[in-house]
Design an enzyme around this catalytic site. Sequence first.
Site, mmCIF file in Angstrom:
data_model
loop_
_atom_site.group_PDB
_atom_site.id
_atom_site.type_symbol
_atom_site.label_atom_id
_atom_site.label_comp_id
_atom_site.label_asym_id
_atom_site.label_seq_id
_atom_site.Cartn_x
_atom_site.Cartn_y
_atom_site.Cartn_z
ATOM 1 N N HIS A 108 1.046 -1.128 0.639
ATOM 2 C CA HIS A 108 -0.207 -0.286 0.186
ATOM 3 C C HIS A 108 0.706 0.860 0.133
ATOM 4 O O HIS A 108 2.651 1.158 -0.155
ATOM 5 C CB HIS A 108 -0.745 0.049 1.197
ATOM 6 N N CYS A 116 2.827 -4.962 6.292
ATOM 7 C CA CYS A 116 2.335 -4.890 5.826
ATOM 8 C C CYS A 116 3.917 -4.485 4.568
ATOM 9 O O CYS A 116 4.752 -4.389 5.019
ATOM 10 C CB CYS A 116 1.124 -3.906 5.221
#
Length: 262
Positions: A108, A116
């Site tokens: 992201h 992440c």
Amino acid sequence: MLAELKAKNMEKESPILMRIFKEEAELEVWKQDDSGRFALLRTYPICRWSGELGPKIKQGDRQAPEGFYTITPGLMNPNSSQYLAINTGFPNAYDRANGRTGAFLMIHGGCSSAGCYAMTDEQIAEIYALAREAFFGGQKSFQLQAYPFRMSPLNVARHRNSPHMGFWKMIKQGYDHFEVTHLEPTVDVCDKNYVFGAESMDSFSSAGRCPGYRMPEDIVASVRDKQRRDEIETAELIIRGTPTVQVTTGLDGGINPTFLAQ
């Protein structure tokens, strides 16, 4: 980007493949060129990943996933709180067969991570667009390969004391398959292990016994030759006293030197 694609004999809508390397903090986008094989399009510095080297085991461990993941259009999130996001699809069949838990592990925007891979808004805009155009061109899904580091003999020697080495040697088979062919390896899971490049008339059960299968002999031979060379070089590096790295560092994740400088 369009000019770069043209210079590399790649169509805007041709299939893509992504590879992530934690230790180097880099994400590669590969794209199919007019030879029908994948060629490296661009390497992006990762702004932040969390945890340590090694696969994600359970919800809350802050580990970013390692392994082979299938990204479908449904995993693309244009309305992410992190500008844009691509869900890795964790847990996959291998993860579920081995009792691993977690969800919503993304590639992201931004530069903050809790399991992440944060790429910055500018970079994720470009990566997201490349994936979108590949889907518009007819690619049903693309493969994400996530590794602890580039699977070179030197890195294997440096990390030889890691408790994750068995897992890493298993996913290195898929890494080697791609390195020698520049084609996306098929990925199956049986007996709680990854199997790459298998052809079978029977279905695979991730936790069950592996069915009978075969692999293309030319690819098997090429992969075996590469693995033999790598093993010899790794052994020589160990004999020469290549130092090992700490199994656990106590640090949370990594950041590419490009962003550290900022």
